[in-house]
Design a protein around this motif. Structure first.
Motif, short mmCIF file in Angstrom:
data_model
loop_
_atom_site.label_atom_id
_atom_site.label_comp_id
_atom_site.label_asym_id
_atom_site.label_seq_id
_atom_site.Cartn_x
_atom_site.Cartn_y
_atom_site.Cartn_z
N ARG A 241 0.83 -1.20 0.00
CA ARG A 241 0.00 0.00 0.00
C ARG A 241 0.87 1.25 0.00
O ARG A 241 0.61 2.20 -0.74
N TRP A 242 1.89 1.26 0.83
CA TRP A 242 2.77 2.42 0.91
C TRP A 242 3.44 2.69 -0.44
O TRP A 242 3.51 3.84 -0.88
N GLN A 243 3.93 1.65 -1.09
CA GLN A 243 4.58 1.82 -2.39
C GLN A 243 3.61 2.36 -3.42
O GLN A 243 3.96 3.22 -4.24
N SER A 244 2.37 1.88 -3.39
CA SER A 244 1.36 2.37 -4.32
C SER A 244 1.06 3.85 -4.09
O SER A 244 0.97 4.64 -5.03
N GLU A 245 0.94 4.23 -2.82
CA GLU A 245 0.67 5.63 -2.48
C GLU A 245 1.83 6.53 -2.90
O GLU A 245 1.63 7.64 -3.41
N MET A 246 3.04 6.05 -2.70
CA MET A 246 4.21 6.83 -3.09
C MET A 246 4.26 7.01 -4.61
O MET A 246 4.55 8.10 -5.11
N ALA A 247 3.97 5.94 -5.34
CA ALA A 247 4.01 6.01 -6.80
C ALA A 247 2.96 6.99 -7.33
O ALA A 247 3.18 7.67 -8.34
N GLU A 248 1.83 7.07 -6.65
CA GLU A 248 0.74 7.96 -7.08
C GLU A 248 0.90 9.37 -6.53
O GLU A 248 0.15 10.27 -6.92
N GLY A 249 1.85 9.57 -5.62
CA GLY A 249 2.01 10.87 -4.97
C GLY A 249 0.85 11.19 -4.06
O GLY A 249 0.53 12.37 -3.83
N SER B 144 4.29 7.64 6.41
CA SER B 144 3.46 8.57 5.64
C SER B 144 2.48 9.37 6.49
O SER B 144 2.30 10.58 6.23
#
Length: 251
Positions: A95-103, A134
């Motif tokens: 989830r964290w990686q997805s949020e980071m990728a999406e900004g 985050s």
């Protein structure tokens, strides 16, 4: 008497300092047994103006925060994600990686405490991706801590407190952001003694802390020292690099 070793590992051209405390020396290193009284600090916060503010996903950081609250005798409050990271480790990372990728900016719940009356905030967080988690990033973006002292505390697998402190200072240029203390997740049970030493040495609480000897000069790592490091850190899920140097002290 036990040996305390400090290792330097080289990974991707960056020197990373990895701290290891031999099991026989844990109590001696962390205990505040009293050889030297620490001087009084006129800037020491009192309990009425100090807040322990923390984000905890697994409970480790909350353990540190509650111990700080106990030793300082002050208020504490939690930063909470609006949608909790309640999955296992792999799910949280995904989830964290997805949020980071999406900004994406992670939404957090309103604090149940007002910050206005606090002069000093002990900000506690786990390290995610080399800096604070985050939800803490959102808190720092949404609140103005100008004029306050912010002391950083982190729980981690291999480090990240220095970068997190620098990131917090950049996010809050009007605050006095100070590096606090980091506790490796595998050593949470040792948190009370570690935090007591830090608070005494920093002048936050009264007391005496044993003066420890200096480390020796760094030298190439031997096979025996490498084995000590592997025993302590071999289960960590991320690569820690190749050991190149070690320093030691007897306590």
């Amino acid at each position: 008497m036990g040996n305390v070793l400090i290792f330097a590992a080289h990974k991707s051209g960056i020197m990373k300092h990895l701290f290891l405390i031999a099991a026989a020396a844990l109590c001696a290193l962390c205990g505040c047994t009293g050889k030297k009284a620490m001087p009084a600090d006129t800037d020491t916060p009192n309990s009425d103006s100090t807040l322990i503010l923390y984000y905890s996903q697994t409970g480790a950081t909350e353990t540190v925060a509650r111990e700080l609250q106990k030793q300082l005798g002050c208020d504490a409050a939690a930063i909470e994600a609006a949608v909790p990271y309640d999955g296992d480790y792999a799910a949280t990372i995904a989830r964290w990686q997805s949020e980071m990728a999406e900004g994406a900016k992670v939404a957090i719940k309103p604090l149940d405490i007002k910050l206005d009356g606090y002069r000093t905030i002990f900000l506690c967080f786990p390290i995610w991706g080399g800096t604070y988690a985050s939800p803490v990033a959102t808190f720092l973006a949404d609140n103005d801590l100008s004029g306050k002292k912010v002391v950083t505390f982190a729980t981690f697998g291999s480090g990240g407190l220095d970068k997190a402190t620098a990131d917090a200072a950049a996010a809050q240029p009007g605050a006095e952001v100070t590096r606090g203390h980091g506790i490796r997740s595998a050593r949470i049970a040792k948190a009370p003694a570690e935090l007591e030493r830090f608070l005494i040495e920093g002048g936050y609480i009264a007391g005496e802390a044993e003066v420890l000897p200096a480390f020796s000069e760094s030298a190439p790592v031997t096979e025996a020292e490498s084995a000590v490091f592997s025993d302590a850190c071999g289960s960590y899920q991320f690569p820690l690099g190749t050991l190149v140097e070690v320093a030691s002290r007897a306590i």
